[in-house]
Structure formats: structure tokens, C-alpha cells
Design an enzyme around this catalytic site. Structure first.
Site, PDB file in Angstrom:
ATOM      1  N   CYS A 133      -2.943   6.337  -2.825  1.00  5.55           N
ATOM      2  CA  CYS A 133      -2.401   5.587  -3.957  1.00  5.55           C
ATOM      3  C   CYS A 133      -0.998   5.072  -3.635  1.00  5.55           C
ATOM      4  CB  CYS A 133      -2.366   6.483  -5.202  1.00  5.55           C
ATOM      5  SG  CYS A 133      -1.579   5.689  -6.612  1.00  5.55           S
ATOM      6  N   CYS A 136       1.518   5.220  -6.577  1.00  7.45           N
ATOM      7  CA  CYS A 136       2.007   6.574  -6.879  1.00  7.45           C
ATOM      8  C   CYS A 136       3.041   7.025  -5.838  1.00  7.45           C
ATOM      9  CB  CYS A 136       0.874   7.604  -6.860  1.00  7.45           C
ATOM     10  SG  CYS A 136      -0.651   7.080  -7.617  1.00  7.45           S
ATOM     11  N   ASP A 137       2.792   6.741  -4.569  1.00  9.65           N
ATOM     12  CA  ASP A 137       3.576   7.367  -3.493  1.00  9.65           C
ATOM     13  C   ASP A 137       4.440   6.412  -2.670  1.00  9.65           C
ATOM     14  OD1 ASP A 137       2.389   9.805  -4.167  1.00  9.65           O
ATOM     15  OD2 ASP A 137       0.640   9.383  -2.912  1.00  9.65           O
TER      16      ASP A 137
END
Ligand code: NAP
Length: 306
Positions: A133, A136-137
Site C-alpha cells: 500500500c 499507507c507507507d
């Protein structure tokens, strides 16, 4: 028998939320059960540019609007994970960690999860440089070197997103041609931070506590070599979330649910919508259409059978 709900919708992504809007508007007592936060894959999509009506909208904003809309029609949304479905003499029962819920009909809209590469180091280094992701990261990789594995829309779209943070993004693709939509390819080709390694596959992710290198194989020359890298983002497609169904209904060889044009599965009264289906096009636009069809078909099924 008294049922807890008329319609139970499993999964709160675009397909489930759309089914919720249609069934609640039809005054069916409806519950959406979602394992995490409603929104599914859209929630972790930075920008949506191909959903009619929005020239460009952040994934989480689109989800917010869908959730607001479904709640406006008094559709309930609860957190929970369905472990199993049972057929009753009439209607169905599902088992969750909190108990059992009965309903006259069910729409399955449980979506998909990222496919793993299944190579050494992948699972051990998740959250330590390995990610599925980018939204997200990505921010953890400011001024770092990352690779993106895959050649489809997700890989190319997420590679472009990662250039916001990373100093260099290398797309590693097993063929010598990308699968992604042409407009995404053009954007990637025009982005100076994106490099391409075609006809390459990863064999191993290496690192003590954090990703340090990736072992690559050049499929044209059979050469294997280590590539220095801080992060490995994997976008090689996804698999349908259907393991809880075991042999309950008919699945394709890829594990997707097979339906007819009314979204009805091989079990009468159970419908499926969105990415969990075996189908031609996996888009938000198709998911919401299928959610609508499934809910209306479920409404007719309930009318005719209860
Ligand atoms: P995908 O289209 O199935 O692409 C997966 C990519 O990973 C392919 O390039 C494939 O290579 C490669 N791959 C598969 N298994 C591999 C393995 N074991 N090792 C190395 N590479 C592997 O998946 P996706 O990109 O996640 O997209 C899924 C669906 O969502 C598609 O229908 C896509 O159009 C849609 N989507 C749309 C958007 C958008 O409209 N903006 C954004 C994201 C996703 P090959 O090409 O050689 O098969």
C-alpha cells in the site's frame, strides 16, 4: 421465523455501499458488515480520476460521501467478520465472532486482497520495507530508493504516487511491456524519477531488520544479481476474499464468485457484487453498478419468496 434483517451485505466497499443505498431505499431492513473501515481498496487510493461525476477526488473523500449517503437511508453498518454462511429452510444465517445473524437474502461484496509474491523475505519484512500500500507507507520512504513489482494499473499508479517521496522508483516487470492503461504509462514514462526493469522477476528480498536488497533475475539472460533498495512495493494483482465460503457456492478456478446477469450466485437468494466476482472489469464504476443490480435482484427474491 423472525429474521434479524431482510438483507445482509458482506463487505463495505463501493459494491456493498451501493447495494446498501438501493436496498435501504427499497425499505429493506439492511445491515452492512465490514471487517475494517468501510471503503475497501478505494480508501487506500490516493486519487480517483475515472469515477464519473468527479474529475478528481481523493479515495477517502469518495468513501466518505458513499458512507454518508448509505447512512441517510438508515442502512446499518457494523464492524465484524463473517466466518461462515448457512442455508436455513428459508433464508440464511451467518456466523461472526460476536454471534449469529439471520437474513432473508445476502449480498457478498467482500472484495479482494493483495496477491503475494511468495518469495523468501517477503512476509518477514512486511512493515520493514515490504508494503502492499503506497498511500499507507509511501511517506516512510522520503529520499529513499524503492522498487515497485508489477506492470498493471496498480503498479504504475502507485509508482507515480511514490515519486512524491522516494528519490528513485524502479518498476520491475516480468514482461517487456506494461499492462497498465496507456494514460498511466505515459505519465510514468514522463516522470524522471521512474526507471524500468523489464523482463525481470524478484527471487528474494534481503535484509536483517529492514529491506536492504532485492535479488533479481533477468529473464532474457538468466543473470541473477542483487539490487540495493530501501523499500519493496508489491502490486501483482489480487485474490478474491472467498475462503470463508469453502464449498458453499460456485467459484471460478481463480476463486472469484460466479454469478448470472442479476448477480445471483449458484445459491438462490445469495448475490455477489464488485471485485469478489469473476468478471471482465474491476473498477469502482462497475462495482457500484453491480451493487445496485444485486440489491434490486435481492429485493425481488425476497418479494417472491417470503
Ligand atoms: P493486474 O491488472 O492483474 O496486474 C498485475 C500485474 O502484476 C501484471 O502486470 C502481471 O504481469 C504482474 N504479476 C502477476 N503475478 C506476478 C508474479 N507472480 N510475479 C511478477 N509479476 C506478476 O492487477 P492490478 O494492477 O492490481 O489491477 C487489478 C484491476 O484493478 C485491473 O482490472 C485494473 O484495471 C484495476 N485498477 C484500475 C485502476 C484505475 O483505473 N486507475 C487502478 C488500479 C487498479 P503480466 O502483465 O505479465 O500478467
Amino acid at each position: 421465523m423472525d429474521f434479524n434483517y431482510d438483507l445482509l451485505i458482506l463487505g463495505g466497499g463501493p459494491a456493498g455501499l451501493s447495494a446498501g443505498v438501493y436496498s435501504s431505499r427499497a425499505r429493506l431492513k439492511t445491515l452492512i458488515i465490514e471487517k475494517q473501515t468501510p471503503g475497501g481498496q478505494v480508501l487506500i487510493t490516493e486519487k480517483v480520476e475515472n469515477y464519473p461525476g468527479y474529475v478528481s477526488i481523493a479515495g477517502y473523500e469518495l468513501v466518505d460521501k458513499m458512507v454518508e449517503q448509505v447512512r441517510n437511508f438508515q442502512c446499518e453498518i457494523k464492524m465484524g467478520e463473517v466466518k461462515e454462511i448457512f442455508s436455513l429452510e428459508k433464508g440464511f444465517k451467518v456466523k461472526t465472532a460476536d454471534g449469529e445473524i439471520s437474513a432473508k437474502s445476502i449480498v457478498i461484496a467482500t472484495g479482494r486482497q493483495p496477491r503475494r509474491l511468495n518469495i523468501d523475505g517477503e512476509i518477514r519484512l512486511i512493515g520493514r520495507g515490504v508494503s502492499y500500500c503506497a498511500t499507507c507507507d509511501g511517506a516512510f520512504f522520503r529520499d529513499k530508493k524503492v522498487v515497485v513489482v508489477g506492470g498493471g494499473d496498480s503498479a504504475v499508479e502507485e509508482a507515480i504516487f511514490l515519486t512524491k517521496y522516494a528519490s528513485e522508483v524502479t518498476i520491475i516487470h516480468r514482461r517487456d511491456q506494461l499492462r497498465a492503461a496507456k494514460y498511466l504509462q505515459e505519465r510514468a514514462f514522463n516522470n524522471e524519477k521512474i526507471k524500468f526493469l523489464y523482463s525481470h522477476v524478484p527471487l528474494k528480498i534481503v535484509g536483517e531488520n529492514f529491506v536492504e536488497k532485492i535479488l533479481l533475475k533477468n529473464l532474457k539472460t538468466d543473470e541473477e544479481y542483487l539490487f540495493d533498495v530501501d523499500g519493496v512495493f508489491i502490486f501483482i494483482g489480487s485474490i478474491p476474499n472467498t475462503s470463508f465460503l469453502s464449498n458453499f457456492l460456485k467459484l471460478s478456478e481463480n476463486g472469484g464468485i460466479i454469478t448470472d446477469e442479476k448477480m445471483e450466485t449458484s445459491v438462490k437468494g445469495i448475490f455477489a457484487a464488485g471485485d469478489v466476482r469473476e468478471k471482465f472489469l474491476y473498477q469502482i464504476a462497475t462495482a457500484v453498478g453491480e451493487g445496485a443490480v444485486a440489491a434490486v435482484a435481492a429485493e425481488k427474491y425476497i418479494e417472491n419468496n417470503f
